[in-house]
Design a protein around this motif. Sequence first.
Motif, PDB file in Angstrom:
ATOM      1  N   UNK A   1      26.557   6.025 -65.771  1.00 32.02           N
ATOM      2  CA  UNK A   1      27.625   6.640 -66.560  1.00 32.02           C
ATOM      3  C   UNK A   1      28.665   5.605 -66.995  1.00 32.02           C
TER       4      UNK A   1
ATOM      5  N   UNK B   1      28.203   5.013 -70.622  1.00 28.33           N
ATOM      6  CA  UNK B   1      28.690   6.152 -71.408  1.00 28.33           C
ATOM      7  C   UNK B   1      30.204   6.081 -71.529  1.00 28.33           C
TER       8      UNK B   1
ATOM      9  N   UNK C   1      31.343   3.268 -73.904  1.00 25.08           N
ATOM     10  CA  UNK C   1      31.215   3.625 -75.320  1.00 25.08           C
ATOM     11  C   UNK C   1      32.269   4.668 -75.716  1.00 25.08           C
TER      12      UNK C   1
ATOM     13  N   UNK D   1      35.057   4.272 -78.550  1.00 25.11           N
ATOM     14  CA  UNK D   1      35.201   5.287 -79.593  1.00 25.11           C
ATOM     15  C   UNK D   1      36.680   5.664 -79.764  1.00 25.11           C
TER      16      UNK D   1
ATOM     17  N   UNK E   1      29.238  10.912 -85.242  1.00 23.72           N
ATOM     18  CA  UNK E   1      29.170  11.878 -84.148  1.00 23.72           C
ATOM     19  C   UNK E   1      28.395  13.114 -84.584  1.00 23.72           C
TER      20      UNK E   1
ATOM     21  N   UNK F   1      24.626  12.388 -85.173  1.00 21.26           N
ATOM     22  CA  UNK F   1      23.895  12.145 -83.927  1.00 21.26           C
ATOM     23  C   UNK F   1      23.660  13.439 -83.162  1.00 21.26           C
TER      24      UNK F   1
ATOM     25  N   UNK G   1      20.064  15.102 -82.527  1.00 19.07           N
ATOM     26  CA  UNK G   1      19.626  15.284 -81.143  1.00 19.07           C
ATOM     27  C   UNK G   1      19.150  16.721 -80.932  1.00 19.07           C
TER      28      UNK G   1
ATOM     29  N   UNK H   1      15.651  11.279 -82.013  1.00 23.63           N
ATOM     30  CA  UNK H   1      16.873  11.548 -82.763  1.00 23.63           C
ATOM     31  C   UNK H   1      17.526  10.295 -83.330  1.00 23.63           C
TER      32      UNK H   1
ATOM     33  N   UNK I   1      29.170   3.640 -82.622  1.00 21.36           N
ATOM     34  CA  UNK I   1      29.787   3.911 -81.325  1.00 21.36           C
ATOM     35  C   UNK I   1      29.566   5.375 -80.946  1.00 21.36           C
ATOM     36  N   UNK I   2      29.782   6.268 -81.921  1.00 24.33           N
ATOM     37  CA  UNK I   2      29.548   7.689 -81.658  1.00 24.33           C
ATOM     38  C   UNK I   2      28.079   7.936 -81.329  1.00 24.33           C
ATOM     39  N   UNK I   3      27.195   7.258 -82.060  1.00 22.30           N
ATOM     40  CA  UNK I   3      25.762   7.416 -81.831  1.00 22.30           C
ATOM     41  C   UNK I   3      25.386   6.959 -80.420  1.00 22.30           C
ATOM     42  N   UNK I   4      26.019   5.888 -79.939  1.00 27.30           N
ATOM     43  CA  UNK I   4      25.713   5.375 -78.601  1.00 27.30           C
ATOM     44  C   UNK I   4      26.186   6.338 -77.514  1.00 27.30           C
ATOM     45  N   UNK I   5      27.333   6.993 -77.746  1.00 29.60           N
ATOM     46  CA  UNK I   5      27.798   7.984 -76.774  1.00 29.60           C
ATOM     47  C   UNK I   5      26.767   9.110 -76.681  1.00 29.60           C
ATOM     48  N   UNK I   6      26.317   9.586 -77.842  1.00 34.34           N
ATOM     49  CA  UNK I   6      25.315  10.661 -77.856  1.00 34.34           C
ATOM     50  C   UNK I   6      24.003  10.165 -77.236  1.00 34.34           C
ATOM     51  N   UNK I   7      23.655   8.911 -77.522  1.00 34.83           N
ATOM     52  CA  UNK I   7      22.424   8.316 -76.975  1.00 34.83           C
ATOM     53  C   UNK I   7      22.455   8.318 -75.443  1.00 34.83           C
ATOM     54  N   UNK I   8      23.606   7.962 -74.869  1.00 38.16           N
ATOM     55  CA  UNK I   8      23.733   7.949 -73.408  1.00 38.16           C
ATOM     56  C   UNK I   8      23.583   9.352 -72.822  1.00 38.16           C
ATOM     57  N   UNK I   9      23.961  10.355 -73.599  1.00 41.48           N
ATOM     58  CA  UNK I   9      23.955  11.731 -73.087  1.00 41.48           C
ATOM     59  C   UNK I   9      22.755  12.511 -73.614  1.00 41.48           C
ATOM     60  N   UNK I  10      21.759  11.800 -74.150  1.00 44.10           N
ATOM     61  CA  UNK I  10      20.685  12.501 -74.853  1.00 44.10           C
ATOM     62  C   UNK I  10      19.829  13.371 -73.942  1.00 44.10           C
ATOM     63  N   UNK I  11      19.769  13.040 -72.658  1.00 46.15           N
ATOM     64  CA  UNK I  11      18.913  13.807 -71.758  1.00 46.15           C
ATOM     65  C   UNK I  11      19.650  14.918 -71.015  1.00 46.15           C
ATOM     66  N   UNK I  12      20.896  15.174 -71.432  1.00 46.60           N
ATOM     67  CA  UNK I  12      21.671  16.244 -70.811  1.00 46.60           C
ATOM     68  C   UNK I  12      21.281  17.572 -71.446  1.00 46.60           C
TER      69      UNK I  12
ATOM     70  N   UNK J   1      28.900  15.780 -66.725  1.00 47.99           N
ATOM     71  CA  UNK J   1      29.181  14.948 -67.904  1.00 47.99           C
ATOM     72  C   UNK J   1      30.504  15.347 -68.538  1.00 47.99           C
TER      73      UNK J   1
END
Lengths: 238, 110
Positions: free
Chosen positions: A170, A173, A176, A180, A197, A200, A204, A212, B51-62, B73
């Motif tokens: 984390x 996360x 990032x 942001x 945002x 993405x 997803x 995605x 940056x926004x995409x990376x935040x979503x990428x980190x949380x993609x499996x939630x 999270x």
Amino acid sequence: MRDETINTTRHIVRTAFPHTIPVLTGYLFMGMAFGMLLASKGYGAGWAFVMALTIYAGSGQFVAVGLMAAGFAPLTAALMTLAVNARHVFYGIPLLERFKHYGRAKWYMVFALTDETFALFCSVQPPPGMDEKKFYLAISVMDHIYWVCGCTLGGLLGSALPINTTGIDFVMTALFAVIFLEQWKVKANRTPALIGLGASILCRVVFGPQWFILAAMAVLVLVFSLGIRPLQQRMVEP
Amino acid sequence: MMASWQAAVMVAIFALATLFTRALPFLAFPASRPTPKFIVYLGRVLPFAITAMLVVYCLKDVHPGTWPHALPEVLAMAVVCGLFLWRKNSLLAIAAGTLLYMVLVQVVFV
């Protein structure tokens, strides 16, 4: 006004280091997780070291472990790596101009352009008077060292750590998210940030966790090319 | 287990393919020529979107639909953002959020 001591390697590293602390934490522990996983498939610390040094990609290396365990399949290896790392294609674009005059260091810094290093490059600036290239190079090298150390250490330990590190990923996360918010402070950044945002999250939900990123990349390029005029006007140099 | 030379070939392929994704923009738009205006523009807007995409990428499996409904999270993210906006200290925000997240996934929402 010119202060020569500001550009000693020692001073540059000291200035850059605090920015890399979240990456240090994340890379050490995620690298260790990688090294242990790889060791469990029969490839020891030597392999972990070489892979960390030459591949230097978090999610890419985790996918590689599965492929290394499955057997010799060069084409699959190439295609999987390209798919997993496709997002990296975007990282060079904002840095084209900045890297133009970086000389030989440029290609090392291109090689070392991970998610985290890229994110730092976009959010951290050297103090006035400091050699910009050396400052960013220091960040690149330090992040690379953390990753190589983490992976190799994991390979040496081989099995479980005495402490439970579940959830430590984390830290990335959070890094990032903080970047942001940092970018959010500048009003002109908000429209592209929101587009990123929205695209993405939408992709997803629609395409699932595996695909995605590719979809989001396509949507972003499309939306940004449609909105070129209004955005360009707002993005003029501050 | 593969033979050592096979493993070495595989590692070389992983390394080259990864390098290719990172080097592509620099190969397509070499420093010797002026970068097309559209690419310069993309380079200016992309960092914020990425940056926004990376935040979503980190949380993609939630999965918010199933237990614990992304609660670890959401709570940890609230602490990260709240602390950062309140104390203006990124390291503090990242450390506190990560520690809370670890406690949540290891102890609270097991």
